[in-house]
Enzyme design. Structure first.
Site, mmCIF file in Angstrom:
data_model
loop_
_atom_site.group_PDB
_atom_site.id
_atom_site.type_symbol
_atom_site.label_atom_id
_atom_site.label_comp_id
_atom_site.label_asym_id
_atom_site.label_seq_id
_atom_site.Cartn_x
_atom_site.Cartn_y
_atom_site.Cartn_z
ATOM 1 N N GLU A 81 0.818 -1.210 0.000
ATOM 2 C CA GLU A 81 0.000 0.000 0.000
ATOM 3 C C GLU A 81 0.854 1.262 0.000
ATOM 4 O O GLU A 81 1.850 1.357 0.706
ATOM 5 C CB GLU A 81 -0.931 0.011 1.222
ATOM 6 C CG GLU A 81 -1.912 -1.140 1.268
ATOM 7 C CD GLU A 81 -2.937 -1.099 0.130
ATOM 8 O OE1 GLU A 81 -3.064 -0.054 -0.537
ATOM 9 O OE2 GLU A 81 -3.597 -2.136 -0.076
ATOM 10 N N ARG A 91 -18.301 -0.560 4.579
ATOM 11 C CA ARG A 91 -19.365 -1.180 3.772
ATOM 12 C C ARG A 91 -20.088 -2.261 4.563
ATOM 13 O O ARG A 91 -21.246 -2.562 4.330
ATOM 14 C CB ARG A 91 -18.745 -1.761 2.491
ATOM 15 C CG ARG A 91 -19.725 -2.327 1.494
ATOM 16 C CD ARG A 91 -19.022 -2.794 0.223
ATOM 17 N NE ARG A 91 -17.958 -3.770 0.449
ATOM 18 C CZ ARG A 91 -18.151 -5.060 0.734
ATOM 19 N NH1 ARG A 91 -19.361 -5.537 0.838
ATOM 20 N NH2 ARG A 91 -17.118 -5.868 0.924
ATOM 21 N N CYS A 144 -8.486 -1.805 7.958
ATOM 22 C CA CYS A 144 -7.079 -1.828 7.541
ATOM 23 C C CYS A 144 -6.562 -0.426 7.256
ATOM 24 O O CYS A 144 -5.464 -0.058 7.688
ATOM 25 C CB CYS A 144 -6.889 -2.706 6.304
ATOM 26 S SG CYS A 144 -6.963 -4.457 6.683
ATOM 27 N N HIS A 166 -1.624 -5.560 1.847
ATOM 28 C CA HIS A 166 -2.811 -6.416 1.738
ATOM 29 C C HIS A 166 -2.429 -7.724 1.039
ATOM 30 O O HIS A 166 -1.636 -7.717 0.088
ATOM 31 C CB HIS A 166 -3.915 -5.725 0.930
ATOM 32 C CG HIS A 166 -4.891 -4.969 1.781
ATOM 33 N ND1 HIS A 166 -5.007 -3.598 1.744
ATOM 34 C CD2 HIS A 166 -5.795 -5.405 2.706
ATOM 35 C CE1 HIS A 166 -5.949 -3.220 2.605
ATOM 36 N NE2 HIS A 166 -6.439 -4.290 3.215
#
Ligand code: PCA
Length: 213
Positions: A81, A91, A144, A166
């Protein structure tokens, strides 16, 4: 002895396992170089408790480098990342049933923090070792990203490098959906190489890791 703190997450969203923890737990105690050892720890997938856990681990272990990892459902490679953003927008509910929408990770904090890891060198090393990897331009807006942001916020102005990776699902997690996956053994080897290169690289590699959109 210097410590590299390597973290993975507990399972979430009804999954029985989280490959990030399954992989990093295998690297606990690994010696990276003389006098440098990995300490693997598990994080809760909960917006309200993970920050305290993170700062507690940093205070306890006084690490020389920190890398957090998490599952990125749908990712097809080890995704290094680039940036953490100051937004929570869940979500799905976290493991405590909380679902923050458009809240700040740190009220009044900067919009974003960049990884302080040599992300291009890490991608190159993984690819050279035959492990699929890429720079990821977003860590999402769930727990995260929150941990990544809190980590960078906690260490800003120090010489402790930190960042987030990830990892894909395990093949057995996507047997019925056909989503992308990576065998655990590959994820473990990829993370081992990523941590080794992050620790030993002084000068970042110049190589595109960008995307058009
Ligand atoms: N992945 C989630 C949270 C925990 C994990 O392993 C995420 O990408 O936000």
């Amino acid at each position: 002895m210097q410590t590299v703190l390597l973290m993975g997450f507990e399972p979430f969203d009804q999954d029985p396992v989280n490959p990030s923890w399954e992989a990093v737990r295998q690297l606990d105690g690994v010696q990276l170089a003389e006098g440098v050892q990995i300490a693997a720890r598990r994080l809760p997938c909960a917006f309200s408790t993970v920050g305290k856990c993170l700062t507690g681990l940093i205070a306890e272990l006084r690490p020389a480098m920190v890398i957090a990892t998490g599952l990125g459902p749908g990712r097809s490679d080890i995704s290094i990342e680039r940036v953490a953003i100051n937004v929570n927008d869940a979500r799905i509910p976290d493991n405590l049933g909380e679902q923050p929408i458009d809240t700040a990770v740190v009220v009044g904090g900067p919009a974003a923090y960049f990884s302080t890891l040599p992300i291009k060198a890490m991608v190159k090393a993984l690819r050279d070792a035959g492990v699929a990897a890429s720079v990821s331009q977003t860590a999402g807006t769930f727990v995260c990203n929150q941990v990544f942001y809190l980590l960078q916020h906690a260490l800003v102005g120090t010489d402790v490098r930190s960042g987030f990776i990830h990892v894909p699902n395990l093949p057995e997690q996507v047997a019925d959906t056909g989503q992308a996956s990576m065998p655990l053994v590959t994820t473990v080897e990829g993370l081992r190489e990523a941590v080794r290169v992050a620790w030993s690289t002084e000068v970042e590699t110049v190589q595109s890791g960008g995307q058009i959109s």
